[in-house]
Design a protein around this motif. Sequence first.
Motif, PDB file in Angstrom:
ATOM      1  N   ALA A   1       0.828  -1.206   0.000  1.00  0.00           N
ATOM      2  CA  ALA A   1       0.000   0.000   0.000  1.00  0.00           C
ATOM      3  C   ALA A   1       0.860   1.252   0.000  1.00  0.00           C
ATOM      4  CB  ALA A   1      -0.934   0.000   1.205  1.00  0.00           C
ATOM      5  N   LEU A   2       1.927   1.243   0.804  1.00  0.00           N
ATOM      6  CA  LEU A   2       2.817   2.402   0.865  1.00  0.00           C
ATOM      7  C   LEU A   2       3.621   2.565  -0.423  1.00  0.00           C
ATOM      8  CD1 LEU A   2       4.115   2.289   4.556  1.00  0.00           C
ATOM      9  CD2 LEU A   2       2.437   3.849   3.548  1.00  0.00           C
ATOM     10  N   GLU A   3       4.035   1.462  -1.029  1.00  0.00           N
ATOM     11  CA  GLU A   3       4.738   1.549  -2.309  1.00  0.00           C
ATOM     12  C   GLU A   3       3.838   2.165  -3.379  1.00  0.00           C
ATOM     13  OE1 GLU A   3       7.789   1.125  -2.836  1.00  0.00           O
ATOM     14  OE2 GLU A   3       8.571  -0.227  -1.283  1.00  0.00           O
ATOM     15  N   ARG A   4       2.585   1.763  -3.382  1.00  0.00           N
ATOM     16  CA  ARG A   4       1.646   2.331  -4.351  1.00  0.00           C
ATOM     17  C   ARG A   4       1.349   3.790  -4.043  1.00  0.00           C
ATOM     18  NH1 ARG A   4      -3.322  -1.712  -4.538  1.00  0.00           N
ATOM     19  NH2 ARG A   4      -4.080  -0.080  -5.956  1.00  0.00           N
ATOM     20  N   LEU A   5       1.317   4.139  -2.750  1.00  0.00           N
ATOM     21  CA  LEU A   5       1.104   5.530  -2.370  1.00  0.00           C
ATOM     22  C   LEU A   5       2.273   6.406  -2.817  1.00  0.00           C
ATOM     23  CD1 LEU A   5      -0.523   7.715  -0.905  1.00  0.00           C
ATOM     24  CD2 LEU A   5       0.598   7.008   1.225  1.00  0.00           C
ATOM     25  N   LYS A   6       3.501   5.899  -2.710  1.00  0.00           N
ATOM     26  CA  LYS A   6       4.664   6.644  -3.179  1.00  0.00           C
ATOM     27  C   LYS A   6       4.519   7.015  -4.653  1.00  0.00           C
ATOM     28  CE  LYS A   6       8.808   5.228  -2.474  1.00  0.00           C
ATOM     29  NZ  LYS A   6      10.013   4.371  -2.294  1.00  0.00           N
ATOM     30  N   VAL A   7       4.080   6.048  -5.456  1.00  0.00           N
ATOM     31  CA  VAL A   7       3.914   6.286  -6.892  1.00  0.00           C
ATOM     32  C   VAL A   7       2.786   7.292  -7.137  1.00  0.00           C
ATOM     33  CG1 VAL A   7       3.283   5.219  -9.089  1.00  0.00           C
ATOM     34  CG2 VAL A   7       4.814   4.023  -7.499  1.00  0.00           C
ATOM     35  N   ALA A   8       1.662   7.094  -6.455  1.00  0.00           N
ATOM     36  CA  ALA A   8       0.505   7.982  -6.660  1.00  0.00           C
ATOM     37  C   ALA A   8       0.805   9.410  -6.230  1.00  0.00           C
ATOM     38  CB  ALA A   8      -0.695   7.441  -5.886  1.00  0.00           C
ATOM     39  N   ALA A   9       1.591   9.577  -5.158  1.00  0.00           N
ATOM     40  CA  ALA A   9       1.883  10.918  -4.637  1.00  0.00           C
ATOM     41  C   ALA A   9       3.145  11.511  -5.249  1.00  0.00           C
ATOM     42  CB  ALA A   9       2.033  10.860  -3.119  1.00  0.00           C
ATOM     43  N   GLY A  10       3.914  10.710  -5.974  1.00  0.00           N
ATOM     44  CA  GLY A  10       5.138  11.207  -6.587  1.00  0.00           C
ATOM     45  C   GLY A  10       6.202  11.586  -5.573  1.00  0.00           C
ATOM     46  N   VAL A  11       6.366  10.769  -4.523  1.00  0.00           N
ATOM     47  CA  VAL A  11       7.360  11.048  -3.492  1.00  0.00           C
ATOM     48  C   VAL A  11       8.325   9.866  -3.393  1.00  0.00           C
ATOM     49  CG1 VAL A  11       5.774  12.523  -2.195  1.00  0.00           C
ATOM     50  CG2 VAL A  11       5.921  10.089  -1.629  1.00  0.00           C
ATOM     51  N   GLN A  12       9.430  10.079  -2.689  1.00  0.00           N
ATOM     52  CA  GLN A  12      10.447   9.044  -2.545  1.00  0.00           C
ATOM     53  C   GLN A  12      10.677   8.713  -1.069  1.00  0.00           C
ATOM     54  OE1 GLN A  12      11.864   7.270  -5.007  1.00  0.00           O
ATOM     55  NE2 GLN A  12      10.475   8.383  -6.377  1.00  0.00           N
ATOM     56  N   ALA A  13       9.593   8.557  -0.327  1.00  0.00           N
ATOM     57  CA  ALA A  13       9.713   8.247   1.099  1.00  0.00           C
ATOM     58  C   ALA A  13      10.429   6.912   1.292  1.00  0.00           C
ATOM     59  CB  ALA A  13       8.329   8.201   1.744  1.00  0.00           C
ATOM     60  N   ALA A  14      11.253   6.849   2.336  1.00  0.00           N
ATOM     61  CA  ALA A  14      11.890   5.589   2.709  1.00  0.00           C
ATOM     62  C   ALA A  14      10.879   4.738   3.461  1.00  0.00           C
ATOM     63  CB  ALA A  14      13.106   5.866   3.590  1.00  0.00           C
ATOM     64  N   ILE A  15      10.695   3.497   3.014  1.00  0.00           N
ATOM     65  CA  ILE A  15       9.735   2.592   3.654  1.00  0.00           C
ATOM     66  C   ILE A  15      10.523   1.536   4.430  1.00  0.00           C
ATOM     67  CG2 ILE A  15       7.855   0.960   3.312  1.00  0.00           C
ATOM     68  CD1 ILE A  15       7.107   2.490   0.808  1.00  0.00           C
ATOM     69  N   VAL A  16      10.298   1.505   5.727  1.00  0.00           N
ATOM     70  CA  VAL A  16      11.030   0.603   6.613  1.00  0.00           C
ATOM     71  C   VAL A  16      10.110  -0.552   7.013  1.00  0.00           C
ATOM     72  CG1 VAL A  16      12.321   0.394   8.761  1.00  0.00           C
ATOM     73  CG2 VAL A  16      12.345   2.568   7.485  1.00  0.00           C
ATOM     74  N   SER A  17      10.548  -1.774   6.768  1.00  0.00           N
ATOM     75  CA  SER A  17       9.759  -2.957   7.132  1.00  0.00           C
ATOM     76  C   SER A  17      10.189  -3.487   8.490  1.00  0.00           C
ATOM     77  CB  SER A  17       9.936  -4.055   6.079  1.00  0.00           C
ATOM     78  OG  SER A  17       9.495  -3.615   4.811  1.00  0.00           O
ATOM     79  N   HIS A  18       9.282  -4.215   9.132  1.00  0.00           N
ATOM     80  CA  HIS A  18       9.524  -4.777  10.457  1.00  0.00           C
ATOM     81  C   HIS A  18       9.086  -6.232  10.464  1.00  0.00           C
ATOM     82  CE1 HIS A  18       9.223  -0.426  10.917  1.00  0.00           C
ATOM     83  NE2 HIS A  18       9.869  -0.534  12.075  1.00  0.00           N
ATOM     84  N   GLU A  19       9.358  -6.909  11.566  1.00  0.00           N
ATOM     85  CA  GLU A  19       8.940  -8.303  11.703  1.00  0.00           C
ATOM     86  C   GLU A  19       7.508  -8.429  12.219  1.00  0.00           C
ATOM     87  OE1 GLU A  19       9.785 -11.295  10.897  1.00  0.00           O
ATOM     88  OE2 GLU A  19      11.586 -10.675   9.856  1.00  0.00           O
ATOM     89  N   GLY A  20       6.890  -7.317  12.549  1.00  0.00           N
ATOM     90  CA  GLY A  20       5.514  -7.362  13.032  1.00  0.00           C
ATOM     91  C   GLY A  20       5.027  -5.982  13.419  1.00  0.00           C
TER      92      GLY A  20
END
Length: 322
Positions: A168-187
């Motif tokens: 969802a966040l990856e798609r939001l980056k594309v839709a908003a035209g931004v390059q936010a760093a997305i950090v994943s976690h184990e939960g």
Amino acid sequence: MHIGDRCATAGSIFLLVAAAAFAQGTPQPAPYPHDVVTLITHSSPGGGSDVFLRALARRLEPQMGVNFVVENVRGGGGARAMSRVANSPADGSVFYAATPSFVFTSLLSDPAHTYRDLDPLVNVFFDQEVVYTRSNGPFETFEQVIESARSSRGRWGAATPGSLERQALERLKVAAGVQAAIVSHEGGGDLILNVLNGTLDIGVGEAQEIRSQLDAGRLRLLAVFSDARLPGLPQLPTVKESGYDVVVTKFRGLMGPPNLPPEIVAHWELAIRQVLQDPDYRRVYSREMLSPGFMRQAEFGQFIGAFASDTEAFLRESRVIE
């Protein structure tokens, strides 16, 4: 005693005897074949699937006459949990809490076992993904988060790398035209901590896993990835109405080892359907913004297949996978 009274009494006795005889002649469902059932999740304690399983287990225990144990098998974005279940006996003693993560992990990596190696059991809920931030932080609106990401990149958090939240966040980056760093976690639990301590601007998850922090006033909701505003939170805008056409909904179901016996499936289909109708439980899951989404095994299997096909098409179209 009048004759009429004697007749009424005799009639009552006859009805009681007839009812007992009918009950004795009516076949009753066999008891569940295990006293203890293990429910596996890839989520950390306090994460969405962990909370879902523990709440469901409390309602199912008296319904099925079973003691449930929740086991957190972390690692590999769900890969270890899938292998744990795939290698278990198909006797109704072990099940896995399935969310879109187990499909994403299967498609984005090369795990020893994938979603194809598990049997669908039932779907229970559909769950809405919300965007949240810390209450004492700089963001009061969703648009402020986007503007910050435009000017200073931004730091966004999701659960496992193969989670629906991450996509969802990856798609939001594309839709908003931004390059936010997305950090994943184990939960979800780890993610919440990093939002609260200011390491991340926002997190994405389900209301049930952040409920205690919301009630304590430590987190603030900014938006929801649903296609319409939630009845329980009419003031919360959707990501789509904010101008970014991204809509996702998480399913929450159960999978088992391959070749589950029909009698095991029948037990679960009946139990889940009944527990979802319980008024007390309905109040609980409605408060957590969970929508009942009961699907029997056959329907759930078709749903998983369609979801996986659509997801793979999206990942190939966006060149995440070749």
